[in-house]
Every structure is written in C-alpha cells, then in structure tokens.
Enzyme design. Structure first.
Site, mmCIF file in Angstrom:
data_model
loop_
_atom_site.group_PDB
_atom_site.id
_atom_site.type_symbol
_atom_site.label_atom_id
_atom_site.label_comp_id
_atom_site.label_asym_id
_atom_site.label_seq_id
_atom_site.Cartn_x
_atom_site.Cartn_y
_atom_site.Cartn_z
ATOM 1 N N TYR A 208 129.826 13.752 -54.086
ATOM 2 C CA TYR A 208 129.741 15.174 -54.434
ATOM 3 C C TYR A 208 128.861 15.291 -55.675
ATOM 4 C CZ TYR A 208 131.145 19.919 -55.555
ATOM 5 O OH TYR A 208 131.138 21.266 -55.822
ATOM 6 N N ARG A 297 116.112 25.923 -36.271
ATOM 7 C CA ARG A 297 115.918 27.328 -35.894
ATOM 8 C C ARG A 297 115.234 28.060 -37.039
ATOM 9 N NH1 ARG A 297 119.252 29.079 -39.689
ATOM 10 N NH2 ARG A 297 121.230 28.004 -39.988
HETATM 11 P P1 ADP Z 1 126.451 23.983 -43.825
HETATM 12 O O1 ADP Z 1 125.764 23.471 -42.594
HETATM 13 O O2 ADP Z 1 127.888 24.303 -43.594
HETATM 14 O O3 ADP Z 1 125.676 25.078 -44.496
HETATM 15 P P2 ADP Z 1 125.362 21.976 -45.722
HETATM 16 O O4 ADP Z 1 125.479 20.515 -45.533
HETATM 17 O O5 ADP Z 1 124.018 22.586 -45.475
HETATM 18 O O6 ADP Z 1 126.489 22.730 -44.849
HETATM 19 O O7 ADP Z 1 125.814 22.351 -47.193
HETATM 20 C C1 ADP Z 1 125.924 23.687 -47.613
HETATM 21 C C2 ADP Z 1 126.080 23.755 -49.116
HETATM 22 O O8 ADP Z 1 127.238 22.983 -49.532
HETATM 23 C C3 ADP Z 1 124.924 23.156 -49.894
HETATM 24 O O9 ADP Z 1 123.860 24.078 -50.066
HETATM 25 C C4 ADP Z 1 125.624 22.814 -51.197
HETATM 26 O O10 ADP Z 1 125.831 23.996 -51.937
HETATM 27 C C5 ADP Z 1 126.989 22.322 -50.766
HETATM 28 N N1 ADP Z 1 127.013 20.850 -50.555
HETATM 29 C C6 ADP Z 1 126.844 20.191 -49.388
HETATM 30 N N2 ADP Z 1 126.885 18.836 -49.569
HETATM 31 C C7 ADP Z 1 127.100 18.633 -50.894
HETATM 32 C C8 ADP Z 1 127.216 17.455 -51.729
HETATM 33 N N3 ADP Z 1 127.133 16.227 -51.243
HETATM 34 N N4 ADP Z 1 127.408 17.657 -53.066
HETATM 35 C C9 ADP Z 1 127.502 18.912 -53.595
HETATM 36 N N5 ADP Z 1 127.387 20.036 -52.861
HETATM 37 C C10 ADP Z 1 127.192 19.920 -51.530
#
Ligand code: ADP
Length: 453
Positions: A208, A297
């Site tokens: 994280y 997309r």
């Molecule tokens: P989703 O497909 O649900 O949108 P993502 O993997 O794109 O999920 O992540 C969405 C958001 O979650 C990111 O823009 C970030 O804010 C947070 N996030 C995701 N992975 C992490 C991580 N490893 N550490 C901190 N924040 C994260």
C-alpha cells in the site's frame, strides 16, 4: 446523412448518460447514423432524443436493460447496426459481450475479447504488464488463497498492504491492512465485498503506497502495428478511489518523466498486441511509476486529452475499429496548453448523498475554452437508478494558471437547480492553495481537504 462508406453504416450505442451522448456526437461528426438504446426510465434522455433511432431494451434495473445482452443484440439486428460502441461501464469491459457481438458479424468498437479478459482479471493483467516490461507495485505473485498465505505475503511485502479483488473495478473490493493485526479482518472483508460486487472472491496483495499520485497514460493502437501514446492525465483527486477532478498534463511531471512513461506505455501496448484506445494506470511516488491496471475502453476523463492534443478520441476510435490506419505519427502529436475536467454529480457537496430529482434551472457556462458534456436540460428528471454523473465541465487554457482561473469563472456561471450538485465542491477545490500549487496525492481530498472542511 452523408457517410464515409469505408466505415460503419450504423452504430448502436450500448450505453446511457454522458458517454452515450459523446459517442452519438462522434458518430454524427463522421456522418454515421446512430441507434440509442434505453430503459423505460430513460425515455426522455438526451441520447434518446438526439439519436436517429432508438430502441427500448427493458425496465429501469440495469441488469434487465443496459446489461441485457440478448436485448442489445436483438436491437442491433433489428435496426441493421453493423457496429456496437459499448461506452464506459456496463458491458464495456465484458469479454463475453465483445465475443457475442463479433459472433453476430457486428463490430465491437474496442479491443479483442482476449485483451478485455486479460486486463479485466487484475492478477492476469499484472502478469501481462510485467511481461510487457511495465513496473509493478510490489505484491503477491498472483492470487492469495487463504489467510496463512496472506500473512506470509504481507510479511515479505512489508506493511501496510492493500488487499485487492482480481475482478475489481470502481474502487470496490479493496481493503488496507496497516499492521498484521488488521490483516485477518481486511482479508475477509475484501473477499466478501469482492464476492458480493463481482461474484468472484479472488484477491491479491499489494504494497500500500502511502502517498502516491494517480497518473495514467492514454494509448492508441491500430490493426496495422502502429501505436502512439497521447500523453498522461493526472487523476489523484479521488474520493473512495473514484476520480472527481482531472488534469492534463500532470502538474508535477518533468518533460523527461513524461517522455519516459509515455514511451514505456506505447512499447508495452505494442508488445501486448493491443488494438484501439486503452489507458494504462499507474501510481507514481518518488519518481517511480507502478502499473496498477489497464482500462480497455474509453475513459470518462478522455476530453482533457482531446483539449490538449486537438484530437477527437472517439472519432479516431471508431475509425480504427473499422480497420483504418492511424493517420498521425507520435512525433506529429502536439501537446498544447492545459485542460481540467470537473465531474459534476447529482449529489450533495458535503454529505455526498445522491440528489435525484427534476431540474428547473439549467444554465451552463460558456466563453473561450469551456466545454460542457452534460446529459441534463431544463425539465430533465435525474433518475435514482443510475450513476450520479450528470455533466462534465471541461476547461482549456494556454497554461495551468489560465486554466484554473477559467475553471473558477465557469463554475461561478454554472447553475443547476434545485437539486444538489458537486459544483459547490469544485468551486472550493479550484481556489484551494494545494490544488493551485499542484501539491496533492490520492489521499489529499479525503485526508486533508474534506477532513479540514
Ligand atoms: P479500480 O479498478 O477499482 O478503480 P485500481 O487498481 O485502478 O482499482 O485502483 C483505484 C485507486 O485505488 C487508485 O487510483 C488508488 O487511489 C488506489 N490504490 C490502488 N492500489 C493501490 C496501492 N497499491 N496503494 C495505494 N493506493 C492504491
């Protein structure tokens, strides 16, 4: 209507809301007639009113209308559409739908079902991204099946860790464990949320990152081996992992960093053998980019890239899907000025509670550099059934400072009454000192701005 006969004869838009309208406008600009589909709750929607033809595909519940594959295919066959644009959300990242569309000799305007499937499974997507040379957030090597394995992985990765759903999307199915003590609860709640939201409780672990920014790169590939990137977008202003305010370009990248991530993204797209528009999302921290996912997309925030590049991404997407070659090379793409998108939702700016209802006054802003992609009009009833996004305010300026001032001016002119909207939130955001200085991360909105409000 005059039509370029080498592209499609008629496009069915398998969506609603702002994206349906956006695809309709692009199709019109190409001289291609459109078929809109709608649920009974949307018979007065703009995408229905403006389409050449429209077909009612079911009751308000999305599962019986906008997600009803049989009804969508029947609508396409009955109206003689030779292409389907899936829009954003709903079936846009459903590989089975893409396959079924193609099996009916209708073109799915998007990448191949295989790419949708791989990128839709985040565990498979990370592996594919790694093979394509992209840097990953340190994490488990694939799925984590039980708590014992999760503990082992987390010890290796180092706390804090985030447990994420392999089928995740829309910010759901993600839980953070700050220390070992939280892991058991976070692990089981991520799994049950994933099962409830996606019907799949496969999860994986990632480090994280404590203060990253969300920076994504728009890529675009044709079926003839040509790939370009269209620069990056900064989408760190988020609430519950959902984007609210986006900028293009990112206020903090140097030209060297911009070039590096752009080129890396195009090379990866080429290695993947990808077709069409795609967005590679990264977290960025301490001069390092980490791949998190690829969206196969169009993105909600695509207009800011359009403003800065002068390209119409949806027209280009349609042309590429019909087999055309990209008609510009990387070095011909000129990035000019700055653009901001404010997502205007029908929701209270403080409580974030949805605010459906009838709109009595709709006064959009105007003037130089202002674009409104709105689905609402005077007398329109915002439905409680769907997403609360009712308008996008997209503003262009020759530089970031001009763009921020213009955004402020446009927001002050913008009136939508009597429902609550996020215009009020955006008014406060654009004049905030951290936004002005570009000093923000994905945590800023919730942990600093809303926390101190
Ligand atoms: P989703 O497909 O649900 O949108 P993502 O993997 O794109 O999920 O992540 C969405 C958001 O979650 C990111 O823009 C970030 O804010 C947070 N996030 C995701 N992975 C992490 C991580 N490893 N550490 C901190 N924040 C994260």
């Amino acid at each position: 209507m005059k039509n370029d006969t080498s592209i499609f004869k008629k496009i069915l838009i398998a969506n609603r809301g702002d994206v349906a309208l956006r695809v309709l406008r692009a199709s019109r600009d190409l001289g291609i007639p459109t078929v809109s589909v709608h649920s009974t709750a949307d018979s007065d929607a703009m995408h229905v009113k403006l389409a050449d033809e429209s077909v009612c595909i079911g009751p308000p519940k999305s599962s019986e209308s906008y997600l009803n594959i049989q009804a969508l295919i029947s609508a396409a066959l009955v109206t003689g559409a030779d292409a389907i644009h899936p829009g954003v959300g709903f079936l846009s990242e459903n590989a089975d739908f893409a396959e079924i569309v193609n099996a009916h000799n209708i073109t799915f305007i998007g990448p191949s079902p295989e790419h949708i499937r791989t990128m839709g499974d985040k565990v498979a997507a990370k592996q594919a991204a790694k093979n394509a040379g992209l840097p990953l957030v340190p994490g488990s090597n694939g799925e984590v099946k039980n708590l014992t394995d999760a503990e082992k992985e987390a010890d290796q990765i180092g706390y804090p860790v985030i447990i994420k759903a392999a089928s995740g999307g829309g910010g759901r199915g993600m839980k953070v464990a700050v220390t070992k003590k939280d892991l058991s609860e976070s692990f089981s709640s991520a799994r049950s949320e994933a099962k409830a939201a996606f019907g799949d409780d496969t999860v994986y672990l990632e480090k994280y990152l404590t203060n990253p920014r969300h920076i994504e790169v728009q890529v675009f590939a044709d079926a003839h081996g040509n790939v370009v990137h269209l620069g990056e977008r900064e989408c760190s202003i988020q609430r519950r992992h959902q984007k609210i305010f986006e900028e293009c370009p990112s206020p903090i990248l140097s030209s060297e960093q911009r070039k590096r991530i752009g080129e890396l993204s195009s090379q990866a797209t080429k290695k993947l053998g990808y077709l069409g528009l795609g967005t590679i999302e990264y977290l960025y921290e301490n001069d390092e980019f980490f791949f998190i996912e690829m969206n196969t997309r169009l993105q909600v925030e695509h207009p800011i890239t359009e403003m800065v590049t002068g390209l119409d991404l949806v027209c280009e997407q349609i042309k590429i899907a019909s087999g055309s070659k990209l008609n510009f090379k990387q070095e011909e793409i000129v990035f000019k000025g700055h653009a901001i998108e404010c997502r205007i939702n029908a929701e209270n700016s403080s409580t974030f509670l949805p605010s459906p209802g009838k709109i009595d006054t709709f006064h959009p802003p105007g003037g130089p550099g202002v674009r409104i992609d709105a689905i609402v009009y005077q007398g329109y009833k915002v439905s409680p059934f769907y997403d609360s996004l009712i308008s996008k305010l997209i503003v262009y300026g020759k530089d970031r400072e001009t763009c921020l001032l213009r955004t402020q001016r446009a927001l002050e002119e913008f009136i939508i009454e009597p429902i609550d909207t996020s215009i009020e939130l955006h008014k406060k955001l654009v004049c905030n000192k951290d936004i002005k200085s570009g000093n923000y991360s994905i945590k800023w909105l919730e942990e600093t701005f809303l926390h101190n409000a």
